[in-house]
Design a protein around this motif. Sequence first.
Motif, PDB file in Angstrom:
ATOM      1  N   PRO A   6       0.825  -1.210   0.000  1.00  0.00           N
ATOM      2  CA  PRO A   6       0.000   0.000   0.000  1.00  0.00           C
ATOM      3  C   PRO A   6       0.858   1.259   0.000  1.00  0.00           C
ATOM      4  CG  PRO A   6      -0.005  -1.000   2.165  1.00  0.00           C
ATOM      5  CD  PRO A   6       0.723  -1.948   1.258  1.00  0.00           C
ATOM      6  N   PRO A   7       0.328   2.351  -0.534  1.00  0.00           N
ATOM      7  CA  PRO A   7       1.057   3.621  -0.498  1.00  0.00           C
ATOM      8  C   PRO A   7       1.050   4.189   0.919  1.00  0.00           C
ATOM      9  CG  PRO A   7      -1.122   3.960  -1.407  1.00  0.00           C
ATOM     10  CD  PRO A   7      -0.958   2.469  -1.222  1.00  0.00           C
ATOM     11  N   GLY A  30       2.203  -2.642  14.030  1.00  0.00           N
ATOM     12  CA  GLY A  30       1.757  -3.993  13.660  1.00  0.00           C
ATOM     13  C   GLY A  30       0.858  -3.997  12.435  1.00  0.00           C
ATOM     14  N   LEU A  31      -0.096  -3.070  12.375  1.00  0.00           N
ATOM     15  CA  LEU A  31      -0.975  -3.025  11.215  1.00  0.00           C
ATOM     16  C   LEU A  31      -0.216  -2.624   9.960  1.00  0.00           C
ATOM     17  CD1 LEU A  31      -3.745  -3.357   9.980  1.00  0.00           C
ATOM     18  CD2 LEU A  31      -4.249  -0.995  10.620  1.00  0.00           C
ATOM     19  N   VAL A  71       2.102  -4.504   4.684  1.00  0.00           N
ATOM     20  CA  VAL A  71       3.240  -4.666   3.776  1.00  0.00           C
ATOM     21  C   VAL A  71       3.587  -6.136   3.587  1.00  0.00           C
ATOM     22  CG1 VAL A  71       5.703  -4.205   3.474  1.00  0.00           C
ATOM     23  CG2 VAL A  71       4.173  -2.381   4.222  1.00  0.00           C
ATOM     24  N   LEU A  72       3.628  -6.892   4.673  1.00  0.00           N
ATOM     25  CA  LEU A  72       4.052  -8.292   4.589  1.00  0.00           C
ATOM     26  C   LEU A  72       3.041  -9.187   3.871  1.00  0.00           C
ATOM     27  CD1 LEU A  72       5.688  -8.720   8.101  1.00  0.00           C
ATOM     28  CD2 LEU A  72       6.834  -8.456   5.886  1.00  0.00           C
ATOM     29  N   ARG A  90       4.163 -15.232 -11.628  1.00  0.00           N
ATOM     30  CA  ARG A  90       3.709 -15.459 -10.259  1.00  0.00           C
ATOM     31  C   ARG A  90       2.968 -14.217  -9.817  1.00  0.00           C
ATOM     32  NH1 ARG A  90       9.362 -17.802  -8.064  1.00  0.00           N
ATOM     33  NH2 ARG A  90       9.144 -19.865  -8.974  1.00  0.00           N
ATOM     34  N   ALA A  91       1.771 -14.423  -9.333  1.00  0.00           N
ATOM     35  CA  ALA A  91       0.966 -13.315  -8.818  1.00  0.00           C
ATOM     36  C   ALA A  91       0.383 -13.783  -7.498  1.00  0.00           C
ATOM     37  CB  ALA A  91      -0.129 -12.935  -9.804  1.00  0.00           C
ATOM     38  N   GLY A  92       0.978 -13.330  -6.417  1.00  0.00           N
ATOM     39  CA  GLY A  92       0.601 -13.856  -5.113  1.00  0.00           C
ATOM     40  C   GLY A  92       1.117 -15.276  -5.002  1.00  0.00           C
ATOM     41  N   ARG A  93       0.248 -16.193  -4.625  1.00  0.00           N
ATOM     42  CA  ARG A  93       0.640 -17.607  -4.493  1.00  0.00           C
ATOM     43  C   ARG A  93       0.453 -18.403  -5.779  1.00  0.00           C
ATOM     44  NH1 ARG A  93      -1.876 -19.244   1.358  1.00  0.00           N
ATOM     45  NH2 ARG A  93      -0.650 -17.790   2.578  1.00  0.00           N
TER      46      ARG A  93
END
Length: 164
Positions: A18-19, A55-56, A61-62, A87-90
Amino acid sequence: MEKISTATTPLFRERLAPPPSVHLISLLLGGAAALALSLWGPVAAVVGGVVAAAGLSALLVLTAPVVEVVAGGDPADGGAPGALRLRAGRAVIPVEALGAGEALDADELREAMGPGANARAWVCHRSWVRSAVRLPVADERDTTPYWLVCTRRPRQLLAALDRR
């Protein structure tokens, strides 16, 4: 048994993080946590607020998906061992199983995600990314009509996919 290396340099790589403006939500959550924890004193309020905000932000990001085009990988996905893969995500698909893609701007993406959507399509979307590529699946064995992948650099992603 031959071991296939998946450690290759990607031709294209982008994390759909996210920005900075989205992280303002983290600050609001941190403020709310600080207010709730203020009953236990100012130290608990400050520590709780900082932990909640950090944490949020870290979670946002993670958990952001990574879009990349790499050479090589697991032949179990239907591609040759050294072939290009998206690959896009999983999710992973051999580039040879995809047709010619098209770049979508914000209005076209809104249409593709709304009235023009196909329920069988595979979508990697983040609301803060305003452009995407639509890639038709050319493999007749696959019932997925197309992949819709959000990216901030659609032209570069299409260029990397055209290196087949």
